[in-house]
Scaffold this active site. Sequence first.
Site, PDB file in Angstrom:
ATOM      1  N   HIS A  61     -18.681  -8.795   5.236  1.00 20.99           N
ATOM      2  CA  HIS A  61     -17.333  -8.300   5.519  1.00 20.99           C
ATOM      3  C   HIS A  61     -16.688  -9.154   6.588  1.00 20.99           C
ATOM      4  CE1 HIS A  61     -14.388  -5.213   7.281  1.00 20.99           C
ATOM      5  NE2 HIS A  61     -13.913  -5.590   6.110  1.00 20.99           N
ATOM      6  N   GLU A 106       0.836  -1.206   0.000  1.00 19.63           N
ATOM      7  CA  GLU A 106       0.000   0.000   0.000  1.00 19.63           C
ATOM      8  C   GLU A 106       0.873   1.260   0.000  1.00 19.63           C
ATOM      9  OE1 GLU A 106      -3.014  -0.463   2.989  1.00 19.63           O
ATOM     10  OE2 GLU A 106      -3.800  -2.264   2.037  1.00 19.63           O
ATOM     11  N   GLU A 113      -8.784   4.386  -0.076  1.00 25.94           N
ATOM     12  CA  GLU A 113      -8.810   4.696   1.362  1.00 25.94           C
ATOM     13  C   GLU A 113      -7.720   5.701   1.752  1.00 25.94           C
ATOM     14  OE1 GLU A 113      -8.424   0.961   3.369  1.00 25.94           O
ATOM     15  OE2 GLU A 113      -6.416   0.578   2.634  1.00 25.94           O
ATOM     16  N   HIS A 163      -8.766  -8.076   0.757  1.00 24.10           N
ATOM     17  CA  HIS A 163      -7.873  -6.921   0.943  1.00 24.10           C
ATOM     18  C   HIS A 163      -6.642  -7.332   1.747  1.00 24.10           C
ATOM     19  CE1 HIS A 163     -10.420  -3.196  -0.056  1.00 24.10           C
ATOM     20  NE2 HIS A 163     -10.892  -4.224  -0.729  1.00 24.10           N
ATOM     21  N   ASN A 174       6.549   5.574   8.995  1.00 22.06           N
ATOM     22  CA  ASN A 174       6.049   4.969  10.229  1.00 22.06           C
ATOM     23  C   ASN A 174       5.598   3.528  10.026  1.00 22.06           C
ATOM     24  OD1 ASN A 174       3.742   5.270   8.821  1.00 22.06           O
ATOM     25  ND2 ASN A 174       2.715   6.645  10.249  1.00 22.06           N
TER      26      ASN A 174
HETATM   27  C1  NOJ Z   1      -8.528  -2.056   5.307  1.00 17.57           C
HETATM   28  C2  NOJ Z   1      -9.331  -2.206   4.067  1.00 17.57           C
HETATM   29  O1  NOJ Z   1      -8.596  -1.881   2.930  1.00 17.57           O
HETATM   30  C3  NOJ Z   1     -10.547  -1.319   4.208  1.00 17.57           C
HETATM   31  O2  NOJ Z   1     -11.284  -1.322   3.014  1.00 17.57           O
HETATM   32  C4  NOJ Z   1     -11.359  -1.803   5.373  1.00 17.57           C
HETATM   33  O3  NOJ Z   1     -12.447  -0.932   5.544  1.00 17.57           O
HETATM   34  C5  NOJ Z   1     -10.524  -1.797   6.653  1.00 17.57           C
HETATM   35  N1  NOJ Z   1      -9.297  -2.504   6.425  1.00 17.57           N
HETATM   36  C6  NOJ Z   1     -11.256  -2.451   7.808  1.00 17.57           C
HETATM   37  O4  NOJ Z   1     -11.455  -3.808   7.560  1.00 17.57           O
HETATM   38 CA    CA Z   2      -6.101  -1.792   2.761  1.00 21.33          CA
END
Ligand code: NOJ
Ligand code: CA
Length: 722
Positions: free
Chosen positions: A432, A190, A527, A502, A212
Amino acid sequence: MKHFLTIAMMVLLALGARAVNAHQVTETSPNGNLVVRCEVRYGKVYYDVTYKGKTVIKPSLLGFDLVGKRTGEFNNFDETHAEPEPVSLCSNLRVVTTEHSTHDETWHPVWGEETAIRNHYNEMAVMLEQLEGRQMVVRFRVYDDGVGFRYEFPRQRVLNYFVIAEERTEFAMTGDHTAWWIGGDYDTQEYEYTRSRLSEIRGLFDKAITPNSSQTQFSRTGVQTSLQLKTDDGIYINLHEAALVDYPCMSLNLDDKRMVFQAWLTPDAQGNKGYMQTPCHTPWRTIMVTDDARDILASRLILNLNEPCKIEDTSWIKPVKYMGVWWELISGAHSWAYTDQLPSVKLGETDYRKVKPSGKHGANNANVRRYIDFAAEHGFDQLLIEGWNEGWEDWFGNSKDYVFDFVTPYPDFDIKALNDYAHSKGIRLMMHHETSSSVRNYERHLEAAYQLMERYGYNSVKSGYVGDIIPRGEYHYGQWMVNHYLYAIQKAAEHHIMVNAHEAVRPTGLCRTWPNLIGNESARGTEYQAFGGTQPGHTAILPFTRLQGGPMDYTPGIFEMNLSTFSPDNDSKVLSTICGQLALYVTLYSPLQMAADLPENYLKHMDAFQFIKDVPVEWERSVYLEAEPMEYVTIARKDKNSDSWFVGNVAGKQDFNSVIKLDFLDKGRKYEATIYADARDANYRTNPQAYTITRRKVDAKTTLRLRSVAGGGYAITLRPIQ
Ligand code: NOJ
Ligand code: CA
């Protein structure tokens, strides 16, 4: 005698066996542009690659170092294997036979950028034997757009169970190329990409890796794949891997004196790299080569090197356009957790009905119903709900084993009523599963979790692997985790569940074999626009790199760039324009696309939102119109279920003047083009919501000239006029 020799030669030719005992063997791509040579010199094996007569990969070593054994024979697993000296599988080698063959087939993916994919290559399998008797095959597949090779270990008495200390594969560069890279890390991709010369990687490394980051870095010249490179004479080279199964993920470590990349496998908790049992093979190591950047985007090398689909009935696998109770959590407006009154949670012992809710819990009945109404009204298939289940109060950073059970909803999330309500409106909820990287806990609960999904009518899950892995000491990209991700996908297939994982290992084309893997993140997604922003250019490099292995759940579609308008404590700005966001539905291919923003933010721009409603997630054909890594990408795609076309363009750090010929349209047919473009005064920092929507008649002879601002883009709908 002469007669006998002729017959022997004919038999050899019929077997496709050439150059027996030769030290040098070659194979050529079907169009003749790419040539791979494999050579044994003083017992060591090297390969090199030429493209249109120019060397692109100089002679590069092949082989392994194995964790040593006292006996020298790897015919059983020996707990006392650790010896000071590793056993080399790089030396004392000779060629036993070489087999050549040709393959040409067309296959049809369950979903993809097109409905038919040609798999056309020439193959060379070089069987090698060591003085010690160990046997290894290096199999090369030479395509017009690149090369794949892998190591295969036949079943054999002297090499049965073995542990890899390091894979010694090299990729020797011909110069100080330009590279678009992210730093080596065993746990995350990321990051933003850095464009630099190879010789500059060492100096830029610490800046490129998030300061970090608690993640493990292995070297100051280590980079992850897929790695995009460009030579000074305009040749694009892309290094990656295909079909990563039961093996650790490969990164590349640059020897910047020799300009040679060396394979660097992700270790396990003990520092070992891979545990093997013959017969077995490694993933494919891939080298794409072209002098036209668009060919990198059009290449299907990675998919072609994967096994055909292993799911017999795929009728339940369907592309998904979705919204989610998500951006309001990521941005900090609401929370995953139900309460802020609990310092710690013991699952099964904590009675949430007795604690005071914080009032900020996003996944509550009323809010979810509001999203269901909006998503259903605007034609979405699914709605993701995060924070629906118990355990979010202390889920992160506590190395907590039993962190979630994946089946117990919070008191204000009525799982039955909400699913029934969604179904009554013609959409589904999306499950989820954040595992918090407590993977052994996830595996313990997986079956029950999938059963719960079936009971309530979920058919897709977004899973996640945030934080350090339990079992402790394992890495996200090690062999143990690679096996876990596939296990979760295979088990999901048994339950007819589609998976979007993810933080999993970056994909390597396994979605061909397991098309219920409809998405991965495994790169820096939207994000980060809520965590301080991502610079323009990122979405113009992803198609060259991360997307080579499979689709990304990038979560585009943000219209409100100023997060503080709905999340007062978040001063992050989304560094993009509305049209730049629209373009991503075309330029970042995925069968799973999210409209990530809040309903209230879409309500302010319903004319632009129309594009998100119209754009399909299933394509028949794709045409790559303009491309340069990190600078611009323009792609046209034809809808699988109609005669409409859609075009997207994203611009990087500079404004971009796009000139596209619409000659992909049906000849003699008129189309109405709806063009969503950055306004003249649009600016990704100061004026990101300025756009124009224009309509005009076009046909296959039309040339369009459009301007995208830096960080922006355009999107076009082309509908045939009957
Ligand atoms: C990281 C994920 O990329 C994100 O989409 C998710 O909302 C958070 N983790 C919490 O699971
Ligand atoms: Ca992520």
